[in-house]
Write an enzyme that holds these catalytic residues in place. Structure first.
Site, PDB file in Angstrom:
ATOM      1  N   SER A  88      -5.304  -7.975   7.172  1.00 34.23           N
ATOM      2  CA  SER A  88      -5.584  -7.999   8.623  1.00 34.23           C
ATOM      3  C   SER A  88      -5.233  -9.338   9.251  1.00 34.23           C
ATOM      4  O   SER A  88      -4.731  -9.387  10.385  1.00 34.23           O
ATOM      5  CB  SER A  88      -7.059  -7.670   8.877  1.00 34.23           C
ATOM      6  OG  SER A  88      -7.333  -6.358   8.461  1.00 34.23           O
TER       7      SER A  88
ATOM      8  N   SER B 296       0.860  -1.192   0.000  1.00 37.95           N
ATOM      9  CA  SER B 296       0.000   0.000   0.000  1.00 37.95           C
ATOM     10  C   SER B 296       0.896   1.242   0.000  1.00 37.95           C
ATOM     11  O   SER B 296       2.121   1.148   0.220  1.00 37.95           O
ATOM     12  CB  SER B 296      -0.872   0.010   1.257  1.00 37.95           C
ATOM     13  OG  SER B 296      -0.047   0.193   2.406  1.00 37.95           O
TER      14      SER B 296
ATOM     15  N   ILE C 122      -5.658 -10.098   1.437  1.00 41.46           N
ATOM     16  CA  ILE C 122      -5.566 -10.443   2.861  1.00 41.46           C
ATOM     17  C   ILE C 122      -4.446  -9.632   3.511  1.00 41.46           C
ATOM     18  O   ILE C 122      -3.280  -9.744   3.125  1.00 41.46           O
ATOM     19  CB  ILE C 122      -5.289 -11.960   3.020  1.00 41.46           C
ATOM     20  CG1 ILE C 122      -6.456 -12.759   2.431  1.00 41.46           C
ATOM     21  CG2 ILE C 122      -5.063 -12.315   4.496  1.00 41.46           C
ATOM     22  CD1 ILE C 122      -6.184 -14.240   2.248  1.00 41.46           C
TER      23      ILE C 122
ATOM     24  N   HIS D 106     -12.625  -3.445   4.991  1.00 43.45           N
ATOM     25  CA  HIS D 106     -11.237  -3.496   5.471  1.00 43.45           C
ATOM     26  C   HIS D 106     -11.150  -3.549   6.994  1.00 43.45           C
ATOM     27  O   HIS D 106     -12.015  -3.048   7.693  1.00 43.45           O
ATOM     28  CB  HIS D 106     -10.472  -2.262   4.971  1.00 43.45           C
ATOM     29  CG  HIS D 106     -10.241  -2.272   3.495  1.00 43.45           C
ATOM     30  ND1 HIS D 106     -10.926  -1.475   2.620  1.00 43.45           N
ATOM     31  CD2 HIS D 106      -9.400  -3.027   2.738  1.00 43.45           C
ATOM     32  CE1 HIS D 106     -10.508  -1.719   1.385  1.00 43.45           C
ATOM     33  NE2 HIS D 106      -9.583  -2.655   1.423  1.00 43.45           N
TER      34      HIS D 106
ATOM     35  N   SER E 118     -10.115 -10.621   4.796  1.00 44.35           N
ATOM     36  CA  SER E 118      -9.576 -11.386   5.933  1.00 44.35           C
ATOM     37  C   SER E 118     -10.720 -12.019   6.711  1.00 44.35           C
ATOM     38  O   SER E 118     -11.827 -11.466   6.776  1.00 44.35           O
ATOM     39  CB  SER E 118      -8.782 -10.463   6.870  1.00 44.35           C
ATOM     40  OG  SER E 118      -7.470 -10.294   6.381  1.00 44.35           O
TER      41      SER E 118
ATOM     42  N   ASP F 107      -1.190  -1.608  -3.883  1.00 47.65           N
ATOM     43  CA  ASP F 107      -2.530  -1.746  -3.316  1.00 47.65           C
ATOM     44  C   ASP F 107      -3.115  -0.349  -3.064  1.00 47.65           C
ATOM     45  O   ASP F 107      -2.465   0.494  -2.432  1.00 47.65           O
ATOM     46  CB  ASP F 107      -2.387  -2.521  -1.990  1.00 47.65           C
ATOM     47  CG  ASP F 107      -3.709  -2.958  -1.411  1.00 47.65           C
ATOM     48  OD1 ASP F 107      -4.670  -3.154  -2.177  1.00 47.65           O
ATOM     49  OD2 ASP F 107      -3.772  -3.124  -0.167  1.00 47.65           O
TER      50      ASP F 107
HETATM   51  P1  13P Z   1      -8.343  -7.022   5.101  1.00 45.64           P
HETATM   52  O1  13P Z   1      -8.322  -5.824   5.987  1.00 45.64           O
HETATM   53  O2  13P Z   1      -9.656  -7.751   5.203  1.00 45.64           O
HETATM   54  O3  13P Z   1      -7.185  -7.923   5.283  1.00 45.64           O
HETATM   55  O4  13P Z   1      -8.279  -6.471   3.575  1.00 45.64           O
HETATM   56  C1  13P Z   1      -7.039  -6.204   2.984  1.00 45.64           C
HETATM   57  C2  13P Z   1      -7.189  -5.482   1.688  1.00 45.64           C
HETATM   58  O5  13P Z   1      -8.233  -5.410   1.080  1.00 45.64           O
HETATM   59  C3  13P Z   1      -5.976  -4.868   1.135  1.00 45.64           C
HETATM   60  O6  13P Z   1      -6.258  -4.136  -0.021  1.00 45.64           O
HETATM   61  O1  G3H Z   2      -6.590  -2.200   2.300  1.00 47.68           O
HETATM   62  C1  G3H Z   2      -5.701  -1.719   2.965  1.00 47.68           C
HETATM   63  C2  G3H Z   2      -4.576  -2.555   3.415  1.00 47.68           C
HETATM   64  O2  G3H Z   2      -4.929  -3.320   4.529  1.00 47.68           O
HETATM   65  C3  G3H Z   2      -3.360  -1.731   3.640  1.00 47.68           C
HETATM   66  O3  G3H Z   2      -3.451  -1.014   4.810  1.00 47.68           O
HETATM   67  O4  G3H Z   2      -2.833   1.322   4.222  1.00 47.68           O
HETATM   68  O5  G3H Z   2      -2.576   0.430   6.575  1.00 47.68           O
HETATM   69  O6  G3H Z   2      -1.036  -0.338   4.749  1.00 47.68           O
HETATM   70  P1  G3H Z   2      -2.414   0.197   5.115  1.00 47.68           P
HETATM   71 ZN    ZN Z   3      -8.189  -3.225  -0.010  1.00 43.64          ZN
END
Ligand code: 13P
Ligand code: G3H
Ligand code: ZN
Length: 332
Positions: free
Chosen positions: A269, A50, A267, A180, A226, A82
């Site tokens: 979380s 991300s 995935i 999320h 997740s 991401d």
């Molecule tokens: P989770 O928070 O359910 O793991 O989703 C992760 C996600 O969508 C990352 O883009």
């Molecule tokens: O969908 C989001 C992901 O879980 C990434 O989260 O922006 O805290 O790295 P983050």
């Molecule tokens: Zn996401």
């Protein structure tokens, strides 16, 4: 083995009724845990970073960690951005060697989302990189993804064909009830089973089926997927943590999704929970430890164990590395 894109992965996943796991990476042990699991099970995998992960790891660290993993593991790996928030971030990742980017324009209205996605697709395709976009809004609170539950909206099936045609994207993230983070549903949205465990409402498989009819054979992506595995939540809470009423997407529903047009399942979380659980447990059991290698190595083995479980029992991507590698070779 060089990085691959996701075209071949999604084609094979679609035909084979499985999904590719897209796991978020933030540090070396997470990269190692995921790729060791995938290599042992001969599974393709998507490693995704991300904007927050890139800021945390700083500079080219994540890409180099992934490249190091490729030196020691012979499996197809895609490196994906991401939730790319804007063109500049997508461009930076494309220029840095990512093989796939997500441009997340879901906060914009339909026309604006199309326009902004088109700009990213044009640059990405010129550079041989594939693009994921999003229609619909997932609820959730993460560093760079903040949508209040009341702003969440399911994807409208009547919009997907025009969106995919106009933007030229390679895959589409949809909203069918996932969200999320570790608190995906409020207790009042759920029922409780005999053990008092929260049972969330079912994903909207009816919307997924409508979408599949509108864009046949097009790869669909599930974010917020997740399961918030109760075992890890319990370890965290039993060792000084406080995650009351954490709840995720039941794995049988994700397995069902993986057999459909859903080709990528995100995935993050669950990785965070696994790592936190074992490190909390470690400190309670070994209050005298202070060498980070002692507890972070435990984190890495829990990440590996979790990813093995997801690959075998949820995604169904075990043993699929070779068919993807063969297709990548044939398409060269
Ligand atoms: P989770 O928070 O359910 O793991 O989703 C992760 C996600 O969508 C990352 O883009
Ligand atoms: O969908 C989001 C992901 O879980 C990434 O989260 O922006 O805290 O790295 P983050
Ligand atoms: Zn996401």
């Amino acid at each position: 083995m060089p990085l691959v894109g996701t075209k071949e992965m999604f084609k094979k996943a679609y035909e084979g009724g499985y999904a590719i796991g897209a796991f978020n990476i933030n540090n070396m042990e997470i990269v190692q845990g995921i790729t060791e699991a995938a290599a042992e099970l001969k599974s393709p995998v998507i490693l995704q970073a991300s904007a927050g992960a890139r800021k945390y790891a700083k500079g080219p660290y994540l890409r180099h960690l992934v490249e190091a993993a490729l030196e020691v593991n012979d499996i197809p790996v895609a490196l994906h951005l991401d939730h790319g928030p804007d063109f500049e971030t997508c461009k930076a990742c494309i220029d840095d060697g990512f093989t796939s980017v997500m441009y997340d324009g879901s906060k914009y209205d339909f026309k604006e989302n199309i326009k902004r996605t088109q700009e990213v697709v044009a640059y990405a395709h010129e550079h041989g990189v594939v693009v994921e976009a999003e229609l619909g809004k997932l609820a959730g609170i993460e560093d760079d993804v903040k949508v209040a539950a009341h702003e969440a909206a399911y994807t409208q099936p009547e919009e997907v064909e025009e969106f995919v045609r106009e933007t030229g994207v390679d895959s589409l993230a949809i909203a069918i009830g996932t969200s999320h983070g570790a608190f995906k549903f409020k207790p009042e949205q759920c029922t409780r089973n005999a053990d008092g465990v929260l049972v969330p409402p079912e994903l909207r498989f009816d919307i997924l089926a409508e979408i599949e009819k509108k864009i046949p054979e097009f790869p669909i992506v599930l974010h917020g997927a997740s399961s918030v595995i109760p075992k890890y939540v319990k370890i965290i809470n039993d060792n000084g943590g406080k995650l009351d009423d954490a709840v995720g997407i039941p794995e049988d529903q994700l397995r069902k999704a993986a057999k459909s047009a859903v080709c990528k399942i995100n995935i993050d979380s669950d990785l965070r929970l696994a790592m936190t659980a074992v490190i909390r447990e470690h400190f309670m059991a070994h209050p005298e430890h202070f060498d980070p290698r002692q507890y972070i190595a435990d984190g890495r083995s829990y990440v590996k164990e979790l990813v093995e479980h997801k690959i075998k029992d949820v995604l169904g991507s075990n043993g699929r590395a070779d068919e993807i590698l063969a297709l990548v070779k044939a398409n060269k």
